[in-house]
Design a protein around this motif. Structure first.
Motif, PDB file in Angstrom:
ATOM      1  N   ALA A 116     -15.118   0.459  45.439  1.00 38.36           N
ATOM      2  CA  ALA A 116     -14.775  -1.071  45.832  1.00 38.36           C
ATOM      3  C   ALA A 116     -16.405  -1.444  45.783  1.00 38.36           C
ATOM      4  O   ALA A 116     -16.366  -1.851  47.127  1.00 38.36           O
ATOM      5  N   SER A 119     -15.421  -6.277  46.419  1.00 35.95           N
ATOM      6  CA  SER A 119     -14.830  -6.399  46.413  1.00 35.95           C
ATOM      7  C   SER A 119     -13.691  -6.309  47.191  1.00 35.95           C
ATOM      8  O   SER A 119     -12.521  -7.597  47.531  1.00 35.95           O
ATOM      9  N   THR A 120     -13.592  -6.333  48.598  1.00 34.33           N
ATOM     10  CA  THR A 120     -13.253  -6.160  49.321  1.00 34.33           C
ATOM     11  C   THR A 120     -13.258  -7.164  50.516  1.00 34.33           C
ATOM     12  O   THR A 120     -13.216  -7.818  51.880  1.00 34.33           O
ATOM     13  N   PHE A 132      -7.583  -0.700  53.622  1.00 37.73           N
ATOM     14  CA  PHE A 132      -8.626   0.659  53.982  1.00 37.73           C
ATOM     15  C   PHE A 132      -6.947   2.155  54.111  1.00 37.73           C
ATOM     16  O   PHE A 132      -6.957   3.087  53.701  1.00 37.73           O
ATOM     17  N   ALA A 145     -15.004   7.905  48.966  1.00 40.45           N
ATOM     18  CA  ALA A 145     -15.073   6.598  48.528  1.00 40.45           C
ATOM     19  C   ALA A 145     -16.438   5.874  48.913  1.00 40.45           C
ATOM     20  O   ALA A 145     -16.688   5.936  49.698  1.00 40.45           O
ATOM     21  N   LEU A 147     -17.835   1.875  48.992  1.00 39.95           N
ATOM     22  CA  LEU A 147     -17.776   0.542  49.607  1.00 39.95           C
ATOM     23  C   LEU A 147     -19.229  -0.279  49.279  1.00 39.95           C
ATOM     24  O   LEU A 147     -20.259  -0.230  49.533  1.00 39.95           O
ATOM     25  N   PHE A 149     -20.527  -4.468  49.758  1.00 37.93           N
ATOM     26  CA  PHE A 149     -20.965  -5.912  50.624  1.00 37.93           C
ATOM     27  C   PHE A 149     -21.184  -6.605  51.139  1.00 37.93           C
ATOM     28  O   PHE A 149     -22.506  -5.984  51.330  1.00 37.93           O
TER      29      PHE A 149
END
Length: 218
Positions: A116, A119-120, A132, A145, A147, A149
């Protein structure tokens, strides 16, 4: 009044539909910073094992294609039908479909990994626990996973940006900047285990540091 999932999902979908072609042209995934690419490569090493890997917020599909090149059976999910159409056109050998990370149409414990990247950032704080929880539900035990950001500045009073126009198109797109600790706490609360955190300082035109968080379902 708390924003409903349908509110922000619909606004985000419509905004990316409007800017899909220009966005894909200006931000090809080939421009991934070398450190970003190395972290995606490390994620791919951890996710190899045969089970499919979901690229959530896959946009025009470049990162999904990179995972495929790295030997991972990856597929992409994006809110925007226009983005999905561009991804299918650019990468016809891969699977892309529309969907929301707030409610994944994926069987429980079936994924070998979740990616991800940026995208969050469009998910309001109140809805991140649900996202989550979906990560935890759909990941196989032991699966990773990753992420990424943009990071909230220390002491920033309003870590939120609303854009009503981009690329000369009218949109309604919200961005939520967070600290690594905020995101880690929510991942742990959802039942995931932290593996690593990496912070990359801004480069070029970037105005914010980037945070990468690698976690796994135990």
């Amino acid at each position: 009044m708390t924003e409903t999932s349908e509110d922000f999902v619909g606004a985000t979908r419509g905004s990316y539909d409007a800017i899909a072609e220009e966005y894909a042209a200006r931000y090809p995934s080939s421009l991934l910073h070398p450190l970003d690419r190395s972290l995606v490569t490390a994620f791919a090493e951890l996710a190899r094992g045969g089970a499919p890997v979901a690229d959530l917020g896959s946009g025009p599909g470049g990162v999904t294609a990179l995972l495929h090149e790295l030997g991972v059976p990856a597929f992409g999910i994006d809110l925007s039908p226009e983005m999905v159409a561009l991804a299918r056109e650019a990468h016809p050998q891969l699977r892309f479909h529309t969907g929301s990370m707030t409610s994944l149409d994926i069987p429980s414990a079936s994924l070998g990994g979740i990616l991800a990247l940026y995208s969050t950032i469009h998910v309001p704080d109140a809805h991140l626990p649900r996202v989550f929880a979906e990560f935890h539900r759909t990941l196989r035990p032991g699966s990773p996973a990753l992420l990424a950001f943009q990071t909230c500045h220390s002491g920033e009073p309003v870590p939120h940006l609303h854009l009503s126009e981009r690329f000369a198109q009218k949109i309604a797109l919200d961005y939520y900047w967070r600290t690594a600790d905020q995101v880690i706490a929510l991942l742990v609360e959802a039942g995931l285990v932290l593996t690593a955190t990496v912070r990359r300082e801004p480069m070029g035109e970037e105005s914010r540091a980037r945070t990468f968080i690698l976690a796994r379902r135990p």
